[in-house]
Design a protein around this motif. Structure first.
Motif, short mmCIF file in Angstrom:
data_model
loop_
_atom_site.label_atom_id
_atom_site.label_comp_id
_atom_site.label_asym_id
_atom_site.label_seq_id
_atom_site.Cartn_x
_atom_site.Cartn_y
_atom_site.Cartn_z
N THR A 169 0.82 -1.21 0.00
CA THR A 169 0.00 0.00 0.00
C THR A 169 0.86 1.26 0.00
O THR A 169 1.73 1.43 0.85
CB THR A 169 -0.93 0.03 1.22
N THR A 173 -3.29 0.29 -6.07
CA THR A 173 -4.31 1.19 -6.62
C THR A 173 -4.74 0.84 -8.03
O THR A 173 -5.76 1.34 -8.50
CB THR A 173 -3.78 2.63 -6.65
N PHE A 232 -9.99 8.75 -4.37
CA PHE A 232 -8.85 8.09 -3.74
C PHE A 232 -8.34 8.88 -2.54
O PHE A 232 -7.97 8.30 -1.52
CB PHE A 232 -7.73 7.87 -4.76
N GLN A 241 -5.93 7.33 0.00
CA GLN A 241 -4.97 6.85 -1.00
C GLN A 241 -4.59 8.01 -1.93
O GLN A 241 -5.02 8.05 -3.09
CB GLN A 241 -5.57 5.70 -1.81
N ILE A 256 -1.59 7.55 -6.45
CA ILE A 256 -2.36 6.67 -7.33
C ILE A 256 -1.50 5.95 -8.35
O ILE A 256 -1.63 4.74 -8.54
CB ILE A 256 -3.47 7.48 -8.05
#
Length: 304
Positions: A213, A233, A248, A253, A256
């Motif tokens: 991640t 992603t 996102f 997140q 990307i």
């Protein structure tokens, strides 16, 4: 076997940086779609033109890294992520990606998780399809791997001679100097432990971080001259400019696809080899990716 390789360029922009200086730059070529036509026997798909679902893109990247060992100037890395073996990803695409990596002979190969999706049925195929790399392989696990069977995948990769890192590190000799590979377990399932990963590891030299991640980069030691390789992603999977980024960010997140500078370290987010192009999960504005990197000492950037 007579092969003709046709490449279509895509104007895919490098993602914006979060922080950092111009000396810490990434030079990224345009993406290329590989189309393999085999008039003679093709060991992957005999006497047939590849289908759209069998294609992937190659990216060539140069990373200027301060503080790394000078012997590692020119070191080559191949990076694959989010392969998702099963109906979502063409087996031919995976085999071709392995063959392309071997043909380019990188110094090391990084795999950053999500080898399956939801079902345990493809587990044996993961080991079968990802066997045969001809350079040292370092791997970490992703959220889907933990949801399906992390133990099976780790032991399977280890039988192939690959190094699987779960909140641990390894120091290996590459090109006559120590290379520290730090593998942080998956943050999506809250199995990441940065402190344990770095415990006892060298505090300088060439240090490369693998973790599934991307936001884990925010937990790394600040100004550590580290380079983190991630996936997760799928490059946004279905990109609608402005909307995808907002969704996102709201999901935590913000990173990307592509290259970022974060708190004195660097991050590369791979768009992932799996999903899309003929599978049940559509892609738009993003492409299955195999990424290659050449490391350069930061002083080389100043010289240019």
């Amino acid at each position: 076997m007579a092969l003709r390789l046709a490449r279509r360029r895509s104007a895919l922009e490098t993602a914006p940086t979060a922080s950092g200086s111009a000396a810490l730059s990434l030079q990224r070529n345009t993406m290329r779609r590989n189309e393999l036509k085999a008039p003679g026997p093709d060991p992957l798909r005999p006497e047939a033109r590849l289908r759209w679902r069998d294609h992937f893109t190659l990216s060539e990247n140069v990373l200027h890294v301060p503080g790394m060992h000078r012997e590692h100037d020119g070191l080559r890395i191949a990076h694959l992520s989010d392969i998702h073996v099963g109906q979502a990803t063409s087996a031919v695409r995976i085999r071709r990606a392995v063959a392309e990596v071997n043909a380019r002979e990188p110094d090391v190969i990084f795999l950053t998780g999500d080898y399956v999706t939801h079902s345990p049925k493809p587990l044996p195929r993961v080991i079968e399809l990802l066997a045969g790399f001809n350079r040292p392989v370092f791997a970490v696990l992703g959220n889907h791997d933990h949801w399906v069977d992390a133990h099976y995948l780790r032991t399977g990769f280890e039988r192939l001679g690959y190094t699987v890192l779960q909140n641990e590190h390894r120091v290996v000799q590459v090109r006559g100097a120590p290379l520290t590979v730090l593998g942080i377990d998956d943050g999506r399932t809250h199995r990441d432990d940065v402190e344990a990963t770095f415990r006892g590891a060298p505090e300088s030299g060439t240090r490369l971080v693998l973790t599934h991640t991307p936001p884990t980069v925010e937990k790394l030691p600040e100004n550590g001259n580290l380079v983190q390789f991630s996936g997760h992603t799928h490059g946004g999977q279905f990109v609608v400019r402005g909307l995808t980024e907002a969704i996102f960010r709201r999901a935590g997140q913000p990173y990307i696809q592509g290259h970022y500078h974060v708190r004195g370290n660097q991050l590369y987010v791979n768009m992932g080899l799996g999903f899309g192009f003929g599978g049940p999960y559509l892609r738009r504005g993003t492409y299955p990716e195999v990424a290659f990197f050449t490391l350069r000492h930061a002083e080389a950037a100043s010289a240019h």
